[in-house]
Write a protein that holds these residues in place. Structure first.
Motif, PDB file in Angstrom:
ATOM      1  N   HIS A  53     -13.175  10.245  -2.722  1.00  0.00           N
ATOM      2  CA  HIS A  53     -11.788  10.292  -2.256  1.00  0.00           C
ATOM      3  C   HIS A  53     -11.334  11.747  -2.219  1.00  0.00           C
ATOM      4  O   HIS A  53     -10.768  12.249  -3.193  1.00  0.00           O
TER       5      HIS A  53
ATOM      6  N   ALA B  77      -2.689  11.913  -2.177  1.00  0.00           N
ATOM      7  CA  ALA B  77      -3.318  10.605  -2.370  1.00  0.00           C
ATOM      8  C   ALA B  77      -2.303   9.475  -2.232  1.00  0.00           C
ATOM      9  O   ALA B  77      -2.553   8.471  -1.558  1.00  0.00           O
TER      10      ALA B  77
ATOM     11  N   ASP C 297      -8.748  -1.217  -0.758  1.00  0.00           N
ATOM     12  CA  ASP C 297      -9.056   0.210  -0.663  1.00  0.00           C
ATOM     13  C   ASP C 297      -8.012   1.031  -1.417  1.00  0.00           C
ATOM     14  O   ASP C 297      -8.338   1.988  -2.126  1.00  0.00           O
TER      15      ASP C 297
ATOM     16  N   THR D 138      -8.761   3.394  -4.726  1.00  0.00           N
ATOM     17  CA  THR D 138      -8.384   4.808  -4.709  1.00  0.00           C
ATOM     18  C   THR D 138      -7.444   5.130  -5.861  1.00  0.00           C
ATOM     19  O   THR D 138      -7.597   6.157  -6.535  1.00  0.00           O
TER      20      THR D 138
ATOM     21  N   ASP E 249      -7.954   7.639  -8.954  1.00  0.00           N
ATOM     22  CA  ASP E 249      -6.931   8.666  -9.163  1.00  0.00           C
ATOM     23  C   ASP E 249      -6.530   8.722 -10.645  1.00  0.00           C
ATOM     24  O   ASP E 249      -6.497   9.789 -11.260  1.00  0.00           O
TER      25      ASP E 249
END
Length: 295
Positions: free
Chosen positions: A204, A212, A228, A232, A236
């Motif tokens: 990512h 983000a 998705d 992510t 993060d």
């Protein structure tokens, strides 16, 4: 983005308080290119010096319920019977995550369920939603017309009557500034670099935590959360922990706030006194109502 961690103060729509590890907040470790490790499971609330001058969900419920009683009384004096919705401290807490998202998503479990979305309760019964269902004439009494104060303003004036004027907008501005300024400290910039490397290694590639969460692939206005987005967001949060970004940012943010409290003692004393006074007034209104003195 190279001048800091890449975050501005969060808009209300994306929220801002999570549960972060206690002792491990002090640990700052480099982040490699492998899948980031999960954060520690032992968590404590992330607190900042300014929190002592802000209302808790319970206090906001007390102030809100007293305000609603005064609104209903004012409306009855104008010949209109209304019943504003009661305040719910748990609902208030759910709608306002406080510091938990101040530095972006930081709760891996929540990220796995909601991605970058806030965990909002369904269809909150807010005062604004309630007022929207009233007739135009009733809303006129509520909000005021032709220069005449509406009952919402009159109720606020009753709760504030006799209080020393406090500069709450100033506190909000300083709250935003310490977040932005702390993002530019060397420790936070270095940790943000480790976060970027960690996210790139996890597949990512983002220049900053803000990039983000604002990825155009996520529609934060819709309730649906894609898998998705969840993957992510989980990466993060893990990268924030393993890079030490939250630890460094929180430390710098807290230091700036402590300095402001120290250097503006008189101003903060007025803020504290004003809040305490309004809470006493609100409690008295509620007590009088329970005793049958407020009809």
């Amino acid at each position: 983005m190279n001048a800091g961690a890449g975050f501005r103060n969060w808009p209300l729509g994306t929220g801002c308080r999570a549960l972060l590890a206690g002792t491990s907040l002090l640990a700052v470790t480099a982040c490699g290119t492998e899948q980031p490790a999960a954060p520690p499971s032992t968590t404590t609330p992330l607190t900042l010096p300014f929190d002592a001058y802000k209302t808790t969900p319970e206090q906001r419920a007390t102030l809100g319920d007293a305000h609603n009683l005064l609104v209903a009384r004012c409306m009855r004096e104008r010949g209109v019977a209304v019943e504003p919705p009661a305040e719910d401290a748990a609902l208030i807490a759910a709608l306002d995550p406080g510091n938990s998202r101040r530095y972006g998503v930081a709760d891996t479990e929540a990220a796995g369920r909601y991605g970058y979305h806030l965990a909002r309760p369904p269809s909150p019964d807010t005062t604004a939603a309630w007022a929207a269902g009233l007739s135009a004439a009733t809303r006129g009494h509520l909000y005021g017309t032709g220069g005449r104060h509406g009952c919402l303003d009159r109720a606020s004036l009753v709760l504030e009557r006799g209080a020393r004027k406090a500069d709450w907008p100033w506190l909000s501005r300083q709250d935003a500034l310490t977040l932005e300024q702390s993002a530019k400290t060397p420790e936070v910039v270095a940790a943000a670099g480790r976060w970027r490397a960690c996210m790139t290694g996890a597949g990512h590639a983002y220049p900053s935590p803000e990039a983000a969460i604002t990825d155009s692939r996520w529609n934060l206005d819709e309730r649906a959360v894609t898998e998705d987005e969840k993957r992510t967001a989980v990466a993060d949060t893990r990268c924030k922990w393993s890079s030490g970004l939250v630890a460094a940012w929180h430390a710098a943010d807290a230091e700036l706030q402590r300095a402001l409290v120290r250097d503006n003692a008189a101003r903060f004393a007025v803020l504290r006194a004003d809040l305490a006074y309004r809470l006493r007034r609100a409690s008295a209104v509620l007590a009088a109502h329970e005793g049958g003195q407020v009809g």
